[in-house]
Design a protein around this motif. Structure first.
Motif, PDB file in Angstrom:
ATOM      1  N   THR A 182       0.849  -1.199   0.000  1.00 25.80           N
ATOM      2  CA  THR A 182       0.000   0.000   0.000  1.00 25.80           C
ATOM      3  C   THR A 182       0.879   1.241   0.000  1.00 25.80           C
ATOM      4  OG1 THR A 182      -1.703  -1.182   1.255  1.00 25.80           O
ATOM      5  CG2 THR A 182      -1.853   1.225   1.187  1.00 25.80           C
ATOM      6  N   ASP A 183       0.664   2.126  -0.993  1.00 26.99           N
ATOM      7  CA  ASP A 183       1.472   3.345  -1.066  1.00 26.99           C
ATOM      8  C   ASP A 183       0.869   4.451  -0.208  1.00 26.99           C
ATOM      9  OD1 ASP A 183      -0.675   4.436  -2.475  1.00 26.99           O
ATOM     10  OD2 ASP A 183       0.255   4.119  -4.441  1.00 26.99           O
ATOM     11  N   SER A 184       1.487   5.628  -0.244  1.00 28.97           N
ATOM     12  CA  SER A 184       1.075   6.740   0.610  1.00 28.97           C
ATOM     13  C   SER A 184      -0.337   7.243   0.302  1.00 28.97           C
ATOM     14  CB  SER A 184       2.068   7.901   0.465  1.00 28.97           C
ATOM     15  OG  SER A 184       2.166   8.310  -0.894  1.00 28.97           O
ATOM     16  N   SER A 185      -0.823   6.979  -0.927  1.00 22.69           N
ATOM     17  CA  SER A 185      -2.174   7.418  -1.297  1.00 22.69           C
ATOM     18  C   SER A 185      -3.243   6.398  -0.905  1.00 22.69           C
ATOM     19  CB  SER A 185      -2.236   7.673  -2.805  1.00 22.69           C
ATOM     20  OG  SER A 185      -2.077   6.458  -3.526  1.00 22.69           O
ATOM     21  N   GLY A 186      -2.798   5.269  -0.373  1.00 21.26           N
ATOM     22  CA  GLY A 186      -3.733   4.225   0.019  1.00 21.26           C
ATOM     23  C   GLY A 186      -3.993   3.186  -1.054  1.00 21.26           C
TER      24      GLY A 186
END
Length: 255
Positions: A182-186
């Motif tokens: 999961t990246d920082s943007s979700g």
């Protein structure tokens, strides 16, 4: 976290990488380097020589444990003088040849997944011609004895999922498996785990094997660079043994 014991026989499979072999014409420079390892001088008629692509830094290793450029640079320095075995059984009678030179071959027009220039580690190897090894030499020339693999100790084994150095401690990610990231943007995407061999501390030997790990493994004539399509079986079994070993070590921490 459990610390690896790199002398344990359970870890051997993790450290085995594959190569390809080509015939080699012996020059005066080759003889000079070969004679550094002999007790008395030999001539070109006394020896049979070939070269092996020990490893490269492509990231498509079958067991998802590829080398990087630093590993190849370290192994280039470590491999001259090392023995070549019939297989990974380290008995004196299994010694059949010796590495006398190494070099790095780079392709300026090709980059790897890591952004490095594609590089191959080449080893030059000699055998003393004897009555007892003439069949082995014929099998090498004829493409029967075709696959070889290395055995070395990495400086670091870096997980591309969590960044853990698995030389120092064990992470829970398994090479070759996919994990949700999961990246920082979700946003969640799947990523295949690789354990990168970064650097090398020691090189022990090169061995003939039935099934190598890297896709480019295999013996070929100097004018024939066809990829070997052999499956890696033994290394995967040994990887499983290493996984069980590390799990047991981890469980000891909670006893």
């Amino acid at each position: 976290m459990a610390e690896f014991n790199w002398d344990s026989p359970d870890i051997v499979g993790i450290l085995s990488k594959a190569a390809k072999v080509e015939p080699l014409e012996i020059t005066d420079d080759d003889l000079k380097k070969i004679n550094k390892y002999t007790l008395s001088p030999v001539t070109a008629d006394d020896v049979f020589a070939f070269k092996a692509m020990i490893a490269d830094n492509e990231q498509d290793d079958r067991n998802s444990m590829p080398f990087d450029l630093k590993a190849l640079q370290d192994l280039k320095k470590l491999y001259p003088g090392k023995t070549v075995l019939k297989d990974h059984t380290r008995a004196a009678d299994n010694q059949i040849a010796r590495i006398y030179d190494t070099n790095l071959l780079q392709d300026a027009g090709k980059q790897t997944e890591l952004g490095e220039l594609h590089t191959e580690l080449i080893a030059k190897i000699y055998m003393i011609r004897t009555e007892s090894n003439k069949d082995l030499i014929a099998e090498i020339k004829g493409g029967i004895k075709k696959e070889v693999s290395t055995y070395s100790i990495p400086e670091k084994i870096l997980c591309n999922i969590c960044g853990c150095d698995n030389v120092k401690e064990y992470c829970r990610h398994w090479p070759g498996r996919e994990y949700d990231i999961t990246d920082s943007s979700g946003k969640t995407t799947k990523k295949r785990c690789k354990m990168l061999f970064h650097g090398a501390k020691e090189a022990y030997e090169l061995s003939f094997v039935a099934v190598p790990a890297q896709p480019r493994a295999g013996i070929s004539k100097e004018t024939n660079n066809q990829e070997c399509k052999a499956k890696e079986v033994d290394a995967k079994i040994r990887l499983s043994e290493a996984f069980i070993f590390t799990k047991k070590e981890e469980e000891k921490q909670y006893e």
